[in-house]
Design a protein around this motif. Sequence first.
Motif, PDB file in Angstrom:
ATOM      1  N   ALA A  55       1.070   8.974  -6.124  1.00  0.00           N
ATOM      2  CA  ALA A  55       1.439   9.774  -4.949  1.00  0.00           C
ATOM      3  C   ALA A  55       2.838  10.373  -5.107  1.00  0.00           C
ATOM      4  CB  ALA A  55       1.393   8.883  -3.719  1.00  0.00           C
ATOM      5  N   THR A  82       1.467   2.644  -4.232  1.00  0.00           N
ATOM      6  CA  THR A  82       0.743   3.849  -4.654  1.00  0.00           C
ATOM      7  C   THR A  82       0.548   3.879  -6.169  1.00  0.00           C
ATOM      8  OG1 THR A  82       2.813   5.110  -4.583  1.00  0.00           O
ATOM      9  CG2 THR A  82       1.375   5.255  -2.651  1.00  0.00           C
ATOM     10  N   ASP A 132      -2.189  10.926  -1.722  1.00  0.00           N
ATOM     11  CA  ASP A 132      -1.551  12.028  -2.453  1.00  0.00           C
ATOM     12  C   ASP A 132      -0.054  12.128  -2.181  1.00  0.00           C
ATOM     13  OD1 ASP A 132      -3.987  12.743  -3.468  1.00  0.00           O
ATOM     14  OD2 ASP A 132      -4.350  14.359  -2.016  1.00  0.00           O
TER      15      ASP A 132
END
Length: 170
Positions: A3, A141, A148
């Motif tokens: 991300a 992440t 994202d």
Amino acid sequence: MTARLTVVHDDITRIKADAIVNAANTSLLGGGGVDGAIHRKAGPKLLEECRTLGGCRTGEAKITRGYELPAAHVIHTVGPVWRGGNAGEDGLLAACYVNSLKLALEHRLKVVAFPAISTGAYGFPAERAAAIAVRTVRDFTERNQGIDEVIFVLFSEEDLEIYTRAISGK
Ligand code: AR6
């Protein structure tokens, strides 16, 4: 792909993310600070949904719709009250970020915006909170695919600088 972590100087109630995170209290029935701002902007239906959730423990998180907010969902988490640093505050703050991101993944949400949880009314020192937030989000992440972008939304210039430094590692 891991991300993207970004920082913005803004009011989180203006952010069009899949979810914004609320720095709530254990009642989940509203309050001051960012919690008050989110409830005002989302409208009374948010409180109605929150009433069905049975509160939330410190470090945990619950999700609702965003109602009148530009964000589709609100993830409500309860940060620790700062008690000097030896009462498990660091771990509880990290748990807020982890549990919020877990909920985002479960709901397939791609873009999540966080305020500086616990650093207002709850008194957590800003630099220490920023280091925990950035480290925890980065770790999560990297280990879990599906998110994202994580946006840290800071309400003051000073906090913006603190988070910018924490992200760049300087
Ligand atoms: N957008 C982004 N950040 C904001 C906004 C906003 N609209 N408003 C305030 N902040 P706080 P806490 C920043 O006190 O410390 C509530 O009454 C603020 O400048 O909102 O976790 C709850 O109901 C600070 O940097 O949350 C709880 O009882 C950060 O958000 C208690 O406060 C967090 O400040 C939670 O305290």
